[in-house]
Scaffold this active site. Structure first.
Site, mmCIF file in Angstrom:
data_model
loop_
_atom_site.group_PDB
_atom_site.id
_atom_site.type_symbol
_atom_site.label_atom_id
_atom_site.label_comp_id
_atom_site.label_asym_id
_atom_site.label_seq_id
_atom_site.Cartn_x
_atom_site.Cartn_y
_atom_site.Cartn_z
ATOM 1 C CE1 TYR A 1 -3.986 8.995 -5.118
ATOM 2 C CE2 TYR A 1 -5.523 9.532 -3.353
ATOM 3 C CZ TYR A 1 -4.537 8.724 -3.874
ATOM 4 O OH TYR A 1 -4.095 7.641 -3.155
ATOM 5 C CB SER B 1 5.627 12.597 6.820
ATOM 6 O OG SER B 1 4.642 13.069 5.931
#
Length: 321
Positions: free
Chosen positions: A151, A195
């Site tokens: 990433y 989250s």
């Protein structure tokens, strides 16, 4: 902070069924644009855009940006790429391909059409930074062969491609480095800290803190980030970035967990686990350039309010009273 209104255009949003993409599409449609949403649904979710199905100015196309796309549009927002460690480490080779080959394909489309293109880059290009807060001129401290490298380095290579297309082809590029963003439509199992903590608190599970909780992050509510995207795209052909977008207010991970427990009324306990490899210890954007170049942009939603909205979303999504 006053909102800006614009004229109608046909806009392509790759990764449009994802968390950020779906919020961006809502704003584009609200201002009167036509939107082509492109997503392969690897991490995107049709439920994020189901409410748009009846809108005559919205179109969905299932497509992987690793393959060329032949469409006619006036602007491109390239958001396609898994963005949470759980998702981008699931298939790291595909993650790198999405960042690099996807950038090549979208830049090729922008070059053919001679339209502006915005690249959703990331604060992860700074790695585990040696300077704090992070400024755009900092080159970063990134491990090129670690488990997060697919990433981090994929996004760094995409930035290289964008600026080479600008220098070689005079393309109107916009590169935005996104710092931790949260809000409704986050995936409940994406492994991101906001989250994770909210879901664990609402379900009465232990809240898992990696490390001792002293590492810091700066949390930007999604509405503020999307406003920055829109202002950046309208900033004119001489503003290319990279530009940091995020909330400069800094919190420890432990402070975040305690705030979520307080708002949810949960009895969850805090438990610690070893810090994952290459996890940065500090993350805070310097937003001086954003404020100067993007019509005075600055975040307006404080963490307490943003958490309240996000917790309400997860209560409904998880059907928790």
């Amino acid at each position: 902070m006053a909102r800006i209104t614009y004229g109608r255009r046909r806009v392509l949003v790759t990764g449009g069924a994802g968390f950020l993409g779906s919020h961006l599409i809502d704003r584009l449609l609200a201002r009167g644009d036509e939107v082509l949403c492109v997503d392969n649904l690897f991490t995107g979710d049709k439920s994020n855009i189901d409410h748009l199905a009846a809108n005559p100015r919205f179109e969905f196309m299932r497509h992987d940006v690793c393959f060329p796309l032949y469409v006619e549009v006036d602007q491109i927002f390239n958001l396609a790429c898994p963005a949470s460690p759980i998702h981008y480490q699931h298939d790291p080779v595909q993650t790198t391909k999405t960042s690099v080959i996807g950038a090549i394909n979208m830049l090729g489309l922008a070059k053919r059409l001679r339209v502006p293109i915005l690249q959703a880059s990331t604060s992860e290009v700074y790695g585990d930074p040696h300077i704090h807060p992070q400024v755009e001129s900092y080159w970063g401290n990134v491990n090129p062969i670690g488990i997060r490298s697919c990433y981090d380095e994929g996004k760094r290579c995409a930035e290289t491609l964008f600026f080479d297309y600008y220098r070689q082809h005079a393309l109107d590029i916009k590169v935005v480095r996104i710092f931790n963003t949260y809000g409704p439509r986050m995936h409940a199992a994406d492994g991101r800290v906001v989250s994770n903590f909210i879901v664990q608190a609402l379900q009465g599970h232990d809240i898992t803190i990696f490390g001792d909780g002293s590492q810091t992050r700066s949390f930007c509510y999604v509405d503020d980030l999307i406003e920055g995207f829109l202002r950046f795209m309208e900033a004119g052909p001489d503003v290319h970035g990279p530009i940091n977008l995020g909330n400069p207010n800094e919190f420890t991970i432990r402070e975040l967990a305690e705030a979520i427990i307080a708002q949810t009324g949960s009895r969850s306990r805090l438990v610690t686990m070893p810090l994952p490899a290459d996890d940065p210890t500090q993350r805070k954007p310097d937003t001086t350039i954003a404020q100067a170049e993007l019509a005075g942009w600055e975040p307006t939603v404080e963490l307490e309010e943003g958490l309240r909205r996000t917790i309400a979303y997860f209560r409904s999504a998880l059907k928790i009273a």
